[in-house]
Design a protein around this motif. Structure first.
Motif: not given
Length: 96
Positions: A3-29
């Protein structure tokens, strides 16, 4: 400590909730959808200055034989032929 890290870095929570940094299928053009989906091309729309949205245009299976080997112009004309167009909004994953 989480909770302390989420309070300091709210964007980290967004990344882990939505996982928008992952591209699936991997290596697809995603600029070459014909490798993933038949009768599909990649187009780009400019919605406002500085904003470009990438889209895929897929014709129905009933027009699949007609679409074989056609270029982007044919697909653009197919959009204007009076048939209904279905817009599918996939979410916020960052890929098509």
């Amino acid at each position: 400590s989480v909770p302390f890290l989420v309070r300091l870095f709210p964007s980290v929570l967004t990344k882990f909730v939505y996982l928008n940094f992952l591209a699936f299928p991997f290596f697809a053009d995603f600029r070459r959808p014909e490798l993933l989906v038949n009768n599909t091309i990649s187009l780009y729309l400019t919605t406002e200055p500085g904003v470009t949205v990438g889209i895929w245009h897929t014709v129905p299976g009933s027009r699949g034989a007609e679409a074989q080997g056609k270029d982007q112009r044919w697909y653009e004309e197919a959009l204007a032929d009076g048939h209904p167009v279905i817009i599918y909004l996939h979410g916020n994953g960052g890929t098509r």
